[in-house]
Design a protein around this motif. Sequence first.
Motif, PDB file in Angstrom:
ATOM      1  N   LYS A 112       0.818  -1.106  -0.042  1.00  0.00           N
ATOM      2  CA  LYS A 112      -0.063  -0.123  -0.095  1.00  0.00           C
ATOM      3  C   LYS A 112       0.860   1.110   0.020  1.00  0.00           C
ATOM      4  O   LYS A 112       1.939   1.438   0.705  1.00  0.00           O
ATOM      5  CB  LYS A 112      -0.931  -0.031   1.042  1.00  0.00           C
ATOM      6  CG  LYS A 112      -2.076  -0.915   1.210  1.00  0.00           C
ATOM      7  CD  LYS A 112      -3.403  -0.118   0.182  1.00  0.00           C
ATOM      8  CE  LYS A 112      -4.471  -1.344   0.423  1.00  0.00           C
ATOM      9  NZ  LYS A 112      -5.629  -0.722  -0.556  1.00  0.00           N
ATOM     10  N   PRO A 120      -4.990   2.176   3.514  1.00  0.00           N
ATOM     11  CA  PRO A 120      -4.538   0.770   3.824  1.00  0.00           C
ATOM     12  C   PRO A 120      -5.665  -0.127   4.666  1.00  0.00           C
ATOM     13  O   PRO A 120      -5.320  -1.269   5.129  1.00  0.00           O
ATOM     14  CB  PRO A 120      -3.580   1.079   4.946  1.00  0.00           C
ATOM     15  CG  PRO A 120      -3.754   2.407   5.232  1.00  0.00           C
ATOM     16  CD  PRO A 120      -4.490   3.211   4.159  1.00  0.00           C
ATOM     17  N   ARG A 153      -1.884   0.493  -4.484  1.00  0.00           N
ATOM     18  CA  ARG A 153      -0.419  -0.059  -4.220  1.00  0.00           C
ATOM     19  C   ARG A 153       0.735   0.255  -5.223  1.00  0.00           C
ATOM     20  O   ARG A 153       0.174   0.679  -6.626  1.00  0.00           O
ATOM     21  CB  ARG A 153      -0.511  -1.557  -4.145  1.00  0.00           C
ATOM     22  CG  ARG A 153      -1.330  -2.112  -2.800  1.00  0.00           C
ATOM     23  CD  ARG A 153      -1.626  -3.706  -3.071  1.00  0.00           C
ATOM     24  NE  ARG A 153      -2.138  -4.314  -1.724  1.00  0.00           N
ATOM     25  CZ  ARG A 153      -3.261  -4.206  -1.483  1.00  0.00           C
ATOM     26  NH1 ARG A 153      -4.415  -3.645  -2.255  1.00  0.00           N
ATOM     27  NH2 ARG A 153      -3.713  -4.771  -0.140  1.00  0.00           N
TER      28      ARG A 153
END
Length: 372
Positions: A112, A120, A153
């Motif tokens: 992340k 997250p 991500r």
Amino acid sequence: MSKVIIASVILSLATNPLQATGSKAPLASKPKFSGYIIGQYQANFQGSNSNTFNIRMARASVSGRILGEFEYKVQGQVNGNSSTLGSSPRIVDLFVEWQRFEFARIKIGQFKRPFTFENPMHPVDQGFMGYSQNVQRLSGFNDRTGEQASNGRDIGLQLQGELFKDKSGRSILHYQVGVFNGQGINTKDVDNRKDIIGGMWIMPLKGLRIGAFGWVGSHARKGNWTDKDGNTHTGTMSLGQYRYAISAEFKDEDWQIRSEYIHSTGYGFKTTYQNDEDATDATINYAQGNKADGIYALCIAPIIRQKLRAKARYDLYRKSGKWSDSRTQYEIGLNYLLCKNLELQAEYAFINDRSLAKHNYGIVDVELSIRF
């Protein structure tokens, strides 16, 4: 291929933990297998109306520790199809983090981006039918830059830690900063420029945190594009990205109260990257503009503690930083925890989208989440 090899090595530890020479103590703990499935029914009352059942998300992961100081995780998303990058089965997490010192932990791999509080969060714990619009569009989920769906991500290196403990042992300050490719998941850097992303928050009271985040970087493609004058070019097009977020949250076992504002400056590509052909289309989306922002505010409150919760969210996103094309969601609903690993979530969202001829419509969303 290297990711497959690494994953295979980690999985092999499940049945054969490494042993220290001359000792019975394992160098690696037995890996923990886990995952979740989110089933969805959604009815959209826009235009001709539509409704469908769907597997929103299905993921499986393996995690564990090596030498007592290194934590690793491999997570894959297994639902979807192989026709597009955006929905195909893929690796979402693959990282190792050195955790010897609480004030300075180092993580390397794919994970992340350290941007916003919501990014997250676990999709089930987040509590609504999806992450807020500004987080999705400005944190690397379905980003306005046109990068492939990356679930927030990227690939890189991060340093994070907690400082200044109070008398109870609770940390007062958290920081995190990372260097990333800027291209999203499972993709190499294109322009050799790296994204610098970081954040810091204070925790003056238990459950309360107030923070700020910054992001300086670029997103690039190597291919062909046509400029504003109609001339065709070939090469590498690199688009600068500059973002910041201001965040506040209170959370305990039953309550969630959170709000975040995100602002972005930087153009995106006209085509969303879903296949190899898209990756060579470096045409800039000038119509979208080079600015965007959004804010959300939500509350999840207990009706029956640890069982039934009511929820509401105000969610605004302006894709070009203007009110003329703003999209606002007003959401209300209930979340019912049947047991520890089984949760039913339902909500109604009233949508006001000013970019459409008919601005207003509704969505009903029901989801069943199973963790294992």
